[in-house]
Write an enzyme that holds these catalytic residues in place. Sequence first.
Site, PDB file in Angstrom:
ATOM      1  N   GLU A   1       0.806  -1.233   0.000  1.00 21.43           N
ATOM      2  CA  GLU A   1       0.000   0.000   0.000  1.00 21.43           C
ATOM      3  C   GLU A   1       0.833   1.274   0.000  1.00 21.43           C
ATOM      4  OE1 GLU A   1      -3.972   0.055   1.754  1.00 21.43           O
ATOM      5  OE2 GLU A   1      -3.104   1.313   3.315  1.00 21.43           O
TER       6      GLU A   1
ATOM      7  N   LYS B   1       0.620   4.790   1.270  1.00 23.96           N
ATOM      8  CA  LYS B   1      -0.187   5.397   2.347  1.00 23.96           C
ATOM      9  C   LYS B   1       0.604   6.519   3.003  1.00 23.96           C
ATOM     10  CE  LYS B   1      -2.561   3.475   6.448  1.00 23.96           C
ATOM     11  NZ  LYS B   1      -2.632   2.302   7.340  1.00 23.96           N
TER      12      LYS B   1
ATOM     13  N   LYS C   1      -8.064   2.137  -2.996  1.00 27.62           N
ATOM     14  CA  LYS C   1      -8.339   2.041  -1.567  1.00 27.62           C
ATOM     15  C   LYS C   1      -9.107   3.284  -1.157  1.00 27.62           C
ATOM     16  CE  LYS C   1      -7.795  -0.433   2.078  1.00 27.62           C
ATOM     17  NZ  LYS C   1      -6.847  -0.089   3.128  1.00 27.62           N
TER      18      LYS C   1
ATOM     19  N   GLU D   1     -14.216  -6.517   2.700  1.00 33.77           N
ATOM     20  CA  GLU D   1     -13.486  -6.443   3.975  1.00 33.77           C
ATOM     21  C   GLU D   1     -14.438  -6.649   5.151  1.00 33.77           C
ATOM     22  OE1 GLU D   1     -10.607  -3.239   4.594  1.00 33.77           O
ATOM     23  OE2 GLU D   1     -11.696  -2.771   6.423  1.00 33.77           O
TER      24      GLU D   1
ATOM     25  N   ASN E   1      -9.809  -7.540   8.234  1.00 31.85           N
ATOM     26  CA  ASN E   1      -9.011  -6.418   8.720  1.00 31.85           C
ATOM     27  C   ASN E   1      -8.692  -6.604  10.204  1.00 31.85           C
ATOM     28  OD1 ASN E   1      -7.679  -4.008   9.098  1.00 31.85           O
ATOM     29  ND2 ASN E   1      -9.114  -2.835   7.848  1.00 31.85           N
TER      30      ASN E   1
ATOM     31  N   GLU F   1      -5.443  -8.184   6.499  1.00 33.23           N
ATOM     32  CA  GLU F   1      -5.138  -6.769   6.282  1.00 33.23           C
ATOM     33  C   GLU F   1      -4.751  -6.062   7.580  1.00 33.23           C
ATOM     34  OE1 GLU F   1      -9.095  -6.458   3.408  1.00 33.23           O
ATOM     35  OE2 GLU F   1      -8.633  -4.855   4.797  1.00 33.23           O
ATOM     36  N   SER F   2      -3.752  -5.224   7.495  1.00 32.58           N
ATOM     37  CA  SER F   2      -3.370  -4.259   8.551  1.00 32.58           C
ATOM     38  C   SER F   2      -2.514  -4.859   9.673  1.00 32.58           C
ATOM     39  CB  SER F   2      -4.588  -3.613   9.228  1.00 32.58           C
ATOM     40  OG  SER F   2      -5.417  -2.981   8.313  1.00 32.58           O
TER      41      SER F   2
HETATM   42  O1  LIG Z   1      -5.138   2.890   8.909  1.00 36.49           O
HETATM   43  C1  LIG Z   1      -6.006   3.514   9.553  1.00 36.49           C
HETATM   44  O2  LIG Z   1      -5.761   4.234  10.525  1.00 36.49           O
HETATM   45  C2  LIG Z   1      -7.461   3.438   9.146  1.00 36.49           C
HETATM   46  C3  LIG Z   1      -8.403   4.148   9.877  1.00 36.49           C
HETATM   47  C4  LIG Z   1      -9.742   4.117   9.511  1.00 36.49           C
HETATM   48  C5  LIG Z   1     -10.147   3.399   8.410  1.00 36.49           C
HETATM   49  C6  LIG Z   1      -9.204   2.682   7.661  1.00 36.49           C
HETATM   50  C7  LIG Z   1      -7.879   2.692   8.029  1.00 36.49           C
HETATM   51  N1  LIG Z   1      -6.927   2.002   7.295  1.00 36.49           N
HETATM   52  C8  LIG Z   1      -7.182   1.355   6.085  1.00 36.49           C
HETATM   53  C9  LIG Z   1      -6.499   0.065   5.955  1.00 36.49           C
HETATM   54  O3  LIG Z   1      -7.197  -0.912   5.778  1.00 36.49           O
HETATM   55  C10 LIG Z   1      -5.000  -0.012   6.003  1.00 36.49           C
HETATM   56  O4  LIG Z   1      -4.473   1.110   5.384  1.00 36.49           O
HETATM   57  C11 LIG Z   1      -4.398  -1.245   5.337  1.00 36.49           C
HETATM   58  O5  LIG Z   1      -4.992  -2.417   5.752  1.00 36.49           O
HETATM   59  C12 LIG Z   1      -2.883  -1.309   5.662  1.00 36.49           C
HETATM   60  O6  LIG Z   1      -2.717  -1.309   7.047  1.00 36.49           O
HETATM   61  P1  LIG Z   1      -1.277  -1.099   7.713  1.00 36.49           P
HETATM   62  O7  LIG Z   1      -0.365  -2.163   7.173  1.00 36.49           O
HETATM   63  O8  LIG Z   1      -1.500  -1.271   9.182  1.00 36.49           O
HETATM   64  O9  LIG Z   1      -0.817   0.259   7.345  1.00 36.49           O
END
Ligand SMILES: O=C(O)c1ccccc1NCC(=O)[C@H](O)[C@H](O)COP(=O)(O)O
Length: 260
Positions: A55, A57, A117, A166, A187, A217-218
């Site tokens: 991503e 970001k 996204k 998701e 997520n 995810e995340s």
């Molecule tokens: O990332 C956030 O803070 C967030 C807050 C509110 C809604 C969505 C959010 N993120 C979107 C995502 O799903 C992440 O950007 C994506 O999964 C990557 O996550 P990461 O590896 O933890 O940056």
Amino acid sequence: MNILDKIVARKKEEVASAKAIKTIKDLERSLGFNRRTYALKDFLTDPSKSGIIAEFKRKSPSKGIINDKLSVEEVTKGYSAAGASALSVLTDHDFFMGKDDDLIAARAVNSIPILRKDFMVDEYQIIEAKALGADIILLIAACLTPEEILSFAKLAKSLGLSTLLEVHNREELDRSLNPYLDVIGVNNRNLKDFTVDIETSLSLAEIIPSEFLKISESAISNPETIKMLKKVGYNGFLIGENFMKTSNPGKAMADFVKEI
Ligand SMILES: O=C(O)c1ccccc1NCC(=O)[C@H](O)[C@H](O)COP(=O)(O)O
């Protein structure tokens, strides 16, 4: 109002303004709209790729600024070279500092699927996603009805786009499944209070029907986590911050991929 409700409310205003400037007919006439798309499933199951959806970001509601110094072209080309199965490009401006032009720029220099996204609340955004160069749309169960998920996924399929649904819990999964979805993403971040827990992916893995590919995810920052997630059946991993917080996200990803 929690953050997800705020984002969705703002998104509805943005879509209303966008419609007043560019009609659906305008979008359908744009250069990007009439192109071949890349199927997410094909790239996630390609053994020569890493399974990572990497991503771009700059900022997030949970972390603030992560990295606003690098260009989308250099970062996404680095991700592609490091073996990304797909790219994720944030187009939300107010909460993530993304923009539509980021997606257009990433499309111009990459030949793998790209996820728009964003927070889809209207069919207009799906047609716009195709026009901007996306191959995948994201539908977040927490902010859509099952009827919306069905009609948005059907529209996406008719345009040649893949749909990533998701979910965050069993209840969202049970009410949201339909045959037009391609991939189910779990997520690990609760979008209402920002808590993160990999256990969310681990516990939901076995109840996702086997006809869907699964991605986690995340909050993934450790190659050992990927090994654990693979063991319970995950085919893909969406990673943003762990790479973006470095000065060279492509290299950070290449080093990470060597360990998985
Ligand atoms: O990332 C956030 O803070 C967030 C807050 C509110 C809604 C969505 C959010 N993120 C979107 C995502 O799903 C992440 O950007 C994506 O999964 C990557 O996550 P990461 O590896 O933890 O940056």
